[in-house]
Scaffold this motif. Structure first.
Motif, mmCIF file in Angstrom:
data_model
loop_
_atom_site.group_PDB
_atom_site.id
_atom_site.type_symbol
_atom_site.label_atom_id
_atom_site.label_comp_id
_atom_site.label_asym_id
_atom_site.label_seq_id
_atom_site.Cartn_x
_atom_site.Cartn_y
_atom_site.Cartn_z
ATOM 1 N N VAL A 1 86.560 -34.150 92.247
ATOM 2 C CA VAL A 1 87.378 -33.196 92.988
ATOM 3 C C VAL A 1 88.708 -33.062 92.262
ATOM 4 C CG1 VAL A 1 88.505 -32.676 95.172
ATOM 5 C CG2 VAL A 1 86.304 -33.871 95.171
ATOM 6 N N CYS B 1 92.672 -28.646 95.242
ATOM 7 C CA CYS B 1 92.178 -28.683 96.621
ATOM 8 C C CYS B 1 93.267 -28.244 97.598
ATOM 9 C CB CYS B 1 91.732 -30.115 96.949
ATOM 10 S SG CYS B 1 91.329 -30.380 98.685
ATOM 11 N N GLY C 1 92.578 -28.490 100.970
ATOM 12 C CA GLY C 1 92.335 -29.249 102.192
ATOM 13 C C GLY C 1 91.661 -28.519 103.327
ATOM 14 N N THR C 2 90.773 -27.630 103.022
ATOM 15 C CA THR C 2 90.071 -26.920 104.102
ATOM 16 C C THR C 2 89.127 -27.832 104.861
ATOM 17 O OG1 THR C 2 88.201 -26.313 102.705
ATOM 18 C CG2 THR C 2 90.078 -24.791 102.728
ATOM 19 N N GLY C 3 88.638 -28.855 104.206
ATOM 20 C CA GLY C 3 87.690 -29.766 104.847
ATOM 21 C C GLY C 3 86.259 -29.257 104.844
ATOM 22 N N LEU C 4 86.033 -28.104 104.268
ATOM 23 C CA LEU C 4 84.680 -27.534 104.237
ATOM 24 C C LEU C 4 83.699 -28.464 103.546
ATOM 25 C CD1 LEU C 4 85.359 -23.812 103.299
ATOM 26 C CD2 LEU C 4 84.299 -24.650 105.398
ATOM 27 N N CYS C 5 84.119 -29.021 102.442
ATOM 28 C CA CYS C 5 83.207 -29.862 101.662
ATOM 29 C C CYS C 5 82.857 -31.141 102.419
ATOM 30 C CB CYS C 5 83.813 -30.182 100.310
ATOM 31 S SG CYS C 5 85.396 -31.037 100.417
ATOM 32 N N LEU D 1 87.955 -36.260 103.309
ATOM 33 C CA LEU D 1 89.357 -35.920 103.131
ATOM 34 C C LEU D 1 90.161 -37.207 103.071
ATOM 35 C CD1 LEU D 1 90.017 -32.852 105.473
ATOM 36 C CD2 LEU D 1 89.607 -32.880 103.011
ATOM 37 N N ALA E 1 90.489 -33.493 99.509
ATOM 38 C CA ALA E 1 89.159 -34.088 99.405
ATOM 39 C C ALA E 1 89.086 -35.085 98.259
ATOM 40 C CB ALA E 1 88.129 -32.996 99.205
ATOM 41 N N CYS F 1 83.366 -24.340 98.077
ATOM 42 C CA CYS F 1 84.802 -24.617 97.986
ATOM 43 C C CYS F 1 85.539 -23.347 97.549
ATOM 44 C CB CYS F 1 85.066 -25.742 96.993
ATOM 45 S SG CYS F 1 86.841 -26.004 96.716
ATOM 46 N N PRO F 2 86.495 -22.901 98.326
ATOM 47 C CA PRO F 2 87.152 -21.624 98.034
ATOM 48 C C PRO F 2 87.994 -21.634 96.759
ATOM 49 C CG PRO F 2 88.225 -22.732 99.877
ATOM 50 C CD PRO F 2 86.993 -23.520 99.564
ATOM 51 N N VAL F 3 88.374 -22.814 96.302
ATOM 52 C CA VAL F 3 89.203 -22.871 95.102
ATOM 53 C C VAL F 3 88.471 -23.547 93.930
ATOM 54 C CG1 VAL F 3 91.382 -22.790 96.351
ATOM 55 C CG2 VAL F 3 90.282 -25.000 95.953
ATOM 56 N N ALA G 1 87.292 -26.496 93.477
ATOM 57 C CA ALA G 1 87.877 -27.789 93.087
ATOM 58 C C ALA G 1 86.816 -28.861 92.865
ATOM 59 C CB ALA G 1 88.854 -28.243 94.173
ATOM 60 N N ILE G 2 85.585 -28.570 93.271
ATOM 61 C CA ILE G 2 84.537 -29.595 93.191
ATOM 62 C C ILE G 2 83.597 -29.301 92.031
ATOM 63 C CG2 ILE G 2 82.631 -30.697 94.426
ATOM 64 C CD1 ILE G 2 83.961 -29.672 97.009
HETATM 65 S S1 SF4 Z 1 86.237 -27.378 100.124
HETATM 66 FE FE1 SF4 Z 1 87.552 -27.396 98.310
HETATM 67 S S2 SF4 Z 1 89.605 -26.902 99.073
HETATM 68 FE FE2 SF4 Z 1 88.360 -27.462 100.848
HETATM 69 S S3 SF4 Z 1 88.756 -29.682 101.130
HETATM 70 FE FE3 SF4 Z 1 86.926 -29.491 99.829
HETATM 71 S S4 SF4 Z 1 87.713 -29.573 97.720
HETATM 72 FE FE4 SF4 Z 1 89.443 -29.117 99.050
#
Ligand code: SF4
Length: 100
Positions: free
Chosen positions: A33, A38, A40-44, A54, A60, A80-82, A84-85
């Motif tokens: 990650v 990141c 921090g949406t918490g989606l992942c 998180l 994350a 992940c919207p950005v 990052a993973i």
């Molecule tokens: S989905 Fe992406 S932006 Fe959201 S918490 Fe996970 S790594 Fe971070």
């Protein structure tokens, strides 16, 4: 002249063990990650809670250095919207997700 024994075998194959005791499955993946990215949406963490969580800073992190591959993990990286993973093959470093 007796007819030769026709070797009918194969009825008693009890499939014990097939997996040779290799340490670390060939399909293992490494999850990374980019915490700077990141948001921090918490989606992942919601999608792949076994492998992603998180941290206290709200970003994350991978829960394990090496994970078993799975749809949830792939999906988490894809959603992940950005972006990052990154999920890579532990064997050769090939990027498995997100798809390029
Ligand atoms: S989905 Fe992406 S932006 Fe959201 S918490 Fe996970 S790594 Fe971070």
């Amino acid at each position: 002249m007796t007819g030769g024994p026709d070797g009918t075998g194969g009825t008693g194959s009890d499939g014990t063990g097939g997996a040779a005791g290799a340490s670390g499955t060939a399909g293992d993946v490494v999850v990374r990650v980019d915490r700077a990215r990141c948001v921090g949406t918490g989606l992942c963490a919601a999608t792949a809670p076994d492998d992603l969580a998180l941290g206290e800073d709200g970003r994350a992190r991978a829960r394990h250095p090496v994970s078993a591959p799975g749809e949830q993990l792939t999906e988490a990286a894809e959603m992940c919207p950005v972006e990052a993973i990154t999920v890579r093959s532990a064997l050769d470093g090939r990027v498995i997700a997100p798809a390029l």
